[in-house]
Design a protein around this motif. Structure first.
Motif, short mmCIF file in Angstrom:
data_model
loop_
_atom_site.label_atom_id
_atom_site.label_comp_id
_atom_site.label_asym_id
_atom_site.label_seq_id
_atom_site.Cartn_x
_atom_site.Cartn_y
_atom_site.Cartn_z
N PRO A 83 24.04 48.29 37.50
CA PRO A 83 24.63 49.51 36.92
C PRO A 83 25.06 50.53 37.98
CG PRO A 83 22.70 48.87 35.68
CD PRO A 83 22.73 47.98 36.89
N ILE A 84 26.22 51.12 37.72
CA ILE A 84 26.79 52.14 38.61
C ILE A 84 26.11 53.47 38.33
CG2 ILE A 84 28.93 53.35 39.21
CD1 ILE A 84 30.37 50.74 38.14
N GLY A 85 25.75 54.20 39.38
CA GLY A 85 24.98 55.43 39.23
C GLY A 85 25.78 56.71 39.38
N ASN A 86 25.04 57.81 39.49
CA ASN A 86 25.62 59.16 39.55
C ASN A 86 26.58 59.36 40.72
OD1 ASN A 86 24.28 60.04 37.34
ND2 ASN A 86 23.12 61.66 38.36
N LYS A 87 26.27 58.75 41.85
CA LYS A 87 27.05 59.00 43.07
C LYS A 87 28.54 58.71 42.85
CE LYS A 87 27.42 57.82 47.97
NZ LYS A 87 26.92 56.95 49.07
#
Length: 370
Positions: A312-316
């Motif tokens: 999963p791709i995060g906040n950054k």
């Protein structure tokens, strides 16, 4: 969900009676007999069939499910679903006749019972007023110990046929209601369901619709909770819904294999956008300020970041593309990625109006910026 045929007790508040009503009155001068018998029979069938799964059980029996089955439970649910999915044009006359006869007998028993209100209305508290209640109460007084079937026949009314007709109409009404609601929310639901289907791959690369079906089930329970349904109280029309949703996805398939390498993936994304009429410019590998593609449609520009991840791709990523949008003076920002998105990334994207796309749903890119 167990429920013997003779205990059907739900009334739909959203349906008009489907049997034509006449003004035929009893010839007696007694106040209890000055009723429209056909309207009263309509009312008793309505009260009988339109709560919980009772109309669908009648329909299933007319389709050949068999009154000997008697109940609906987890052991025979799939068998039951097979019969409520059967079109009425395939009903056999023998099954119809058996169902009609059983229903008339059970209705006759129910209306003569001392606890008739509990058979025909809510079990926790039977109503003591209202037009429907008064009609049925008067019919009960008029009937006495006589035959309900004979009384109906005198007024040209076929109780069994009217009940099956009512169940058929209710099925079509609720199915149309569900599909209309889905269609009205298509712009929101289509990307959501496409993503769920795209993520439904097992470790061997085979399609696994578990996640997709879970998503469909959740949205149905949100828009159509069990207590709001009658015909589809026990099971929802999943086959019809899947067929309808499949029509949404036509023309949005990906006809080019998705590359594994990051740079190749960026150019792949650009080509997919160009197929939708965007002018897609891939940024240089360095100094892109979090923007991998500038997608133009006329004067409207979307800053796009591409992430070929296995997790999963995060906040950054959301922070980067939002900053890149500001730096490029773009009108909007988006991330196209694989592996899904973390909960915090979704929350931040919602707050910053950054659009998130699973790569499998890139076909909906233009729709989200309409």
């Amino acid at each position: 969900m167990a429920g013997k045929i003779w205990s059907w007790i739900q009334r739909s508040k959203s349906q008009e009676p489907i049997i034509s009503r006449s003004d035929v009155q009893s010839s007696s001068d007694s106040p209890t007999q000055q009723i429209d018998v056909k309207s009263a029979l309509d009312a008793v069938i309505e009260a009988r069939l339109s709560r919980n799964a009772h109309s669908s059980l009648l329909y299933a029996n007319a389709a050949g499910y068999g009154s000997s089955s008697g109940t609906i439970d987890h052991q025979n649910l799939a068998h039951f679903f097979k019969y409520i999915s059967k079109p009425e044009s395939d009903f056999l006359q023998a099954d119809i006749d058996t169902t009609k006869s059983a229903f008339v007998s059970e209705l006759d028993f129910a209306i003569k019972s001392e606890i008739w209100e509990r058979f025909l209305f809510k079990l926790r508290k039977a109503p003591t007023s209202g037009e429907e209640y008064e009609l049925i109460s008067s019919l009960r007084s008029l009937l006495g110990t006589g035959s309900l079937e004979e009384l109906a026949a005198k007024h040209g009314y076929d109780i069994g046929a009217a009940a099956i007709n009512r169940a058929i109409k209710l099925k079509h009404y609720e199915l149309n209601k569900i599909l209309t609601e889905l269609e009205e929310r298509k712009s929101v639901l289509r990307p959501l369901l496409t993503r769920a289907k795209a993520m439904g791959k097992n470790k061997y690369g085979e399609q696994d619709d578990t996640l997709f079906l879970k998503e469909v089930d959740e949205l149905l329970e949100h828009f159509f909770p069990q207590e709001s349904m009658s015909f589809y109280y026990v099971v929802k029309p999943m086959d019809e819904i899947r067929t309808h949703i499949a029509g949404w996805l036509d023309g949005f398939g990906i006809d080019e294999p998705m590359p594994d390498e990051g740079i190749d993936f960026e150019y792949w994304c650009a080509r997919q956008l160009e197929k939708q009429g965007w002018r897609a410019n891939v940024s240089k590998a360095s100094g892109d300020q979090g923007v991998d593609i500038e997608a133009w449609r006329g004067e409207f520009c979307v800053a796009v970041q591409c992430k070929r991840y296995n997790q999963p791709i995060g906040n950054k990523a959301v922070q980067e593309v939002f900053a890149g949008k500001q730096h490029r003076n773009a009108n909007a920002a988006a991330i196209i990625g694989t592996g899904g998105f973390t909960k915090s990334a979704i929350e931040l994207a919602t707050a910053t109006n950054v659009k998130l796309f699973d790569a499998e749903e890139i076909g909906f890119f233009s729709e989200r910026f309409a």
